[in-house]
Design an enzyme around this catalytic site. Sequence first.
Site, PDB file in Angstrom:
ATOM      1  N   SER A  69       4.089   5.632  -0.837  1.00  0.00           N
ATOM      2  CA  SER A  69       4.732   6.893  -1.201  1.00  0.00           C
ATOM      3  C   SER A  69       5.752   7.306  -0.134  1.00  0.00           C
ATOM      4  CB  SER A  69       3.660   7.975  -1.355  1.00  0.00           C
ATOM      5  OG  SER A  69       2.950   8.082  -0.133  1.00  0.00           O
ATOM      6  N   PHE A  95      -1.433   0.682  -3.823  1.00  0.00           N
ATOM      7  CA  PHE A  95      -2.450   0.257  -4.798  1.00  0.00           C
ATOM      8  C   PHE A  95      -1.858  -0.332  -6.073  1.00  0.00           C
ATOM      9  CE2 PHE A  95      -1.472   4.354  -6.775  1.00  0.00           C
ATOM     10  CZ  PHE A  95      -1.601   4.054  -8.131  1.00  0.00           C
ATOM     11  N   CYS A 100       6.795   1.896  -9.365  1.00  0.00           N
ATOM     12  CA  CYS A 100       7.893   2.559  -8.655  1.00  0.00           C
ATOM     13  C   CYS A 100       9.190   2.397  -9.424  1.00  0.00           C
ATOM     14  CB  CYS A 100       8.026   2.016  -7.251  1.00  0.00           C
ATOM     15  SG  CYS A 100       8.615   0.331  -7.235  1.00  0.00           S
ATOM     16  N   GLU A 157       7.706  12.940  -8.226  1.00  0.00           N
ATOM     17  CA  GLU A 157       7.178  11.666  -8.716  1.00  0.00           C
ATOM     18  C   GLU A 157       5.788  11.928  -9.282  1.00  0.00           C
ATOM     19  OE1 GLU A 157       6.023   8.537  -5.884  1.00  0.00           O
ATOM     20  OE2 GLU A 157       6.810   7.061  -7.300  1.00  0.00           O
ATOM     21  N   LYS A 207      -2.555  -5.391   5.618  1.00  0.00           N
ATOM     22  CA  LYS A 207      -3.500  -4.272   5.419  1.00  0.00           C
ATOM     23  C   LYS A 207      -3.348  -3.866   3.953  1.00  0.00           C
ATOM     24  CE  LYS A 207      -4.002  -0.291   5.048  1.00  0.00           C
ATOM     25  NZ  LYS A 207      -4.546   0.284   3.796  1.00  0.00           N
TER      26      LYS A 207
HETATM   27  P1  NAD Z   1       0.298   5.524  -0.321  1.00  0.00           P
HETATM   28  O1  NAD Z   1       1.511   5.944   0.424  1.00  0.00           O
HETATM   29  O2  NAD Z   1      -0.766   6.525  -0.560  1.00  0.00           O
HETATM   30  O3  NAD Z   1      -0.421   4.306   0.434  1.00  0.00           O
HETATM   31  C1  NAD Z   1       0.263   3.149   0.810  1.00  0.00           C
HETATM   32  C2  NAD Z   1      -0.399   2.549   2.053  1.00  0.00           C
HETATM   33  O4  NAD Z   1      -0.288   3.493   3.124  1.00  0.00           O
HETATM   34  C3  NAD Z   1      -1.874   2.246   1.886  1.00  0.00           C
HETATM   35  O5  NAD Z   1      -2.133   0.980   2.452  1.00  0.00           O
HETATM   36  C4  NAD Z   1      -2.579   3.353   2.650  1.00  0.00           C
HETATM   37  O6  NAD Z   1      -3.763   2.923   3.273  1.00  0.00           O
HETATM   38  C5  NAD Z   1      -1.555   3.758   3.691  1.00  0.00           C
HETATM   39  N1  NAD Z   1      -1.593   5.205   4.005  1.00  0.00           N
HETATM   40  C6  NAD Z   1      -1.833   6.218   3.137  1.00  0.00           C
HETATM   41  N2  NAD Z   1      -1.748   7.403   3.771  1.00  0.00           N
HETATM   42  C7  NAD Z   1      -1.448   7.141   5.052  1.00  0.00           C
HETATM   43  C8  NAD Z   1      -1.225   7.952   6.198  1.00  0.00           C
HETATM   44  N3  NAD Z   1      -1.309   9.274   6.138  1.00  0.00           N
HETATM   45  N4  NAD Z   1      -0.930   7.355   7.359  1.00  0.00           N
HETATM   46  C9  NAD Z   1      -0.843   6.016   7.446  1.00  0.00           C
HETATM   47  N5  NAD Z   1      -1.044   5.190   6.392  1.00  0.00           N
HETATM   48  C10 NAD Z   1      -1.340   5.737   5.212  1.00  0.00           C
HETATM   49  O7  NAD Z   1       0.819   4.881  -1.696  1.00  0.00           O
HETATM   50  P2  NAD Z   1      -0.032   4.464  -2.974  1.00  0.00           P
HETATM   51  O8  NAD Z   1      -0.532   5.690  -3.658  1.00  0.00           O
HETATM   52  O9  NAD Z   1      -1.008   3.410  -2.620  1.00  0.00           O
HETATM   53  O10 NAD Z   1       1.110   3.795  -3.860  1.00  0.00           O
HETATM   54  C11 NAD Z   1       1.911   4.499  -4.765  1.00  0.00           C
HETATM   55  C12 NAD Z   1       3.235   4.858  -4.163  1.00  0.00           C
HETATM   56  O11 NAD Z   1       3.922   3.679  -3.746  1.00  0.00           O
HETATM   57  C13 NAD Z   1       4.170   5.548  -5.148  1.00  0.00           C
HETATM   58  O12 NAD Z   1       4.831   6.591  -4.501  1.00  0.00           O
HETATM   59  C14 NAD Z   1       5.140   4.434  -5.545  1.00  0.00           C
HETATM   60  O13 NAD Z   1       6.399   4.887  -5.996  1.00  0.00           O
HETATM   61  C15 NAD Z   1       5.250   3.690  -4.263  1.00  0.00           C
HETATM   62  N6  NAD Z   1       5.731   2.344  -4.473  1.00  0.00           N
HETATM   63  C16 NAD Z   1       7.002   2.055  -4.093  1.00  0.00           C
HETATM   64  C17 NAD Z   1       7.515   0.802  -4.322  1.00  0.00           C
HETATM   65  C18 NAD Z   1       8.906   0.468  -3.920  1.00  0.00           C
HETATM   66  O14 NAD Z   1       9.282  -0.690  -3.980  1.00  0.00           O
HETATM   67  N7  NAD Z   1       9.715   1.414  -3.492  1.00  0.00           N
HETATM   68  C19 NAD Z   1       6.725  -0.175  -4.938  1.00  0.00           C
HETATM   69  C20 NAD Z   1       5.419   0.158  -5.302  1.00  0.00           C
HETATM   70  C21 NAD Z   1       4.928   1.424  -5.058  1.00  0.00           C
END
Ligand code: NAD
Length: 491
Positions: free
Chosen positions: A228, A151, A283, A384, A175
């Site tokens: 995450s 997000f 991140c 985090e 997605k």
């Molecule tokens: P999230 O992991 O909750 O969701 C990311 C994606 O995964 C979404 O599209 C969601 O629909 C999907 N998803 C969520 N739960 C799932 C599951 N159980 N099974 C399959 N798919 C699932 O992450 P978020 O809250 O949207 O984003 C924030 C996180 O992203 C933070 O931890 C941040 O550090 C990380 N992030 C990392 C980077 C990087 O480059 N390393 C960059 C941006 C954000």
Amino acid sequence: MEPKILLNYINGQWQQSASDVYQDVVNPATGDVIARVPMSSPQEVDQAARVAATAADAWRRVPPAERIQYLFRLKNLLEEHIDALSRMITDENGKTFAEAKGEMRRAIENVEVACGIPILMQGTISEDIAPGIDELMIRQPVGVAAIIAPFNFPGMIPFWFLPYAVATGNTVIVKPSERCPVTMHMAAELLEAAGFPPGVINIVNGGADCVNAILDHPMIQAVSFVGSTPVARHIYARGSASGKRVQAQGGAKNPVVILPDADLDMTTRIVADSAFGNAGQRCLAASLAITVGKARELFTEAITEAAKQRVVGYGLDEAVTMGPVITPQSKTRIEGLIQTALDEGAKAILDGRNTTISRYQRGNFLRPTILQDVRPGSTAACTEIFGPVLGLMHADTVDEAIALVNSGEYGNMACLFTSSGSAARKFRYEAQAGNIGINIGVAAPMAFFPFSGWKASFFGTLHGQSHHAVEFFTQTKVVIERWPKEWSRQF
Ligand code: NAD
């Protein structure tokens, strides 16, 4: 205004999801529902995968120099609509308009870099590996690639992958995050206007069911994920188990080390921007500041003053420098983690909990929080938080500070503030993180460098952006050729 009902974009057509399960997309500052996003079914993923697989055969035959013409058009369209896209990022994500525009700038830069594909995907050749025998290596697309986004950068992160994937001749399914899907919906209208053939780029909205259908689908060859760490681990394991190549970027807990010889004003300004920019939902947000020696008192005082200057509110209001966090649940989680930190012995120099903004009573606002005396190994040192919370730690020496940096589970970013070249070199050499900042607080690689997370911040081998993305979206083919002289016709 009625919330917009989001559609899927499959095979060049906008189509209403067959699902009757929808989720509200809520402006985190105002609490208004701005759109409703479908939780598409695995059948819709299957439809997109089949369409993308069919389109892939023709698309890979379009010469790279022609494929990038679509990207040139896309770049111009993104430039033209950058303000509208940025306003939407602010509305669905909460970050300020300036932050949103910076995000879209990075998206455009990746489109620009991918326009270099005719050179970037060139192969290699060795003549005479044996007498009269040549060996060459060419790069071919892998087929269908899926991009699963988080997000916090709804406009930028899909573009860490998408331009490279299509420029190298793959077709794509995106997605978007179900919490911030509207920006990508708008971007897809521009992708359509850029004239990509039907099926080359597809958007399927949904949640975990959609993601799992992608991971298991036999017609999808590559998965790029950002989110995450627990989900990144799942994506990497399940996608690999079904034979896909997977790059999965995860969470972070980024330390910044401040030496006594650092320029205090500059350091304070930069660390405050890193810790509290995007309300800490980056991140690459600094979340631990480790002072060394005499830096402790001066920095503690300066960062506290800088944090107090943040103007919290709706990111489209001009004076605002920090927006809300994404959901009420997120706000509650962050407030809970602040309480845990206090229970574990940290002290709050600034406590941003219990914040309301009078014009936006329904917003998920927090003010900057600074926690002092965060202990190594404690929740505040290791978790985090993903909110505007900066923990302060102290070390007596540079070595001790580097040991603290390296003790963490994550390795997304580590930064050093100093005027000493040798300390900077030592840090660059020894810090166990993939993105290093020296007198920089958000060491976000430009589009022509890979976004190089390490440890629990990344699962895979090839990262997003630049050469890594080109390698990820292509498979090498090695050809060894012999053409005996005797076979030549005499002319
Ligand atoms: P999230 O992991 O909750 O969701 C990311 C994606 O995964 C979404 O599209 C969601 O629909 C999907 N998803 C969520 N739960 C799932 C599951 N159980 N099974 C399959 N798919 C699932 O992450 P978020 O809250 O949207 O984003 C924030 C996180 O992203 C933070 O931890 C941040 O550090 C990380 N992030 C990392 C980077 C990087 O480059 N390393 C960059 C941006 C954000």
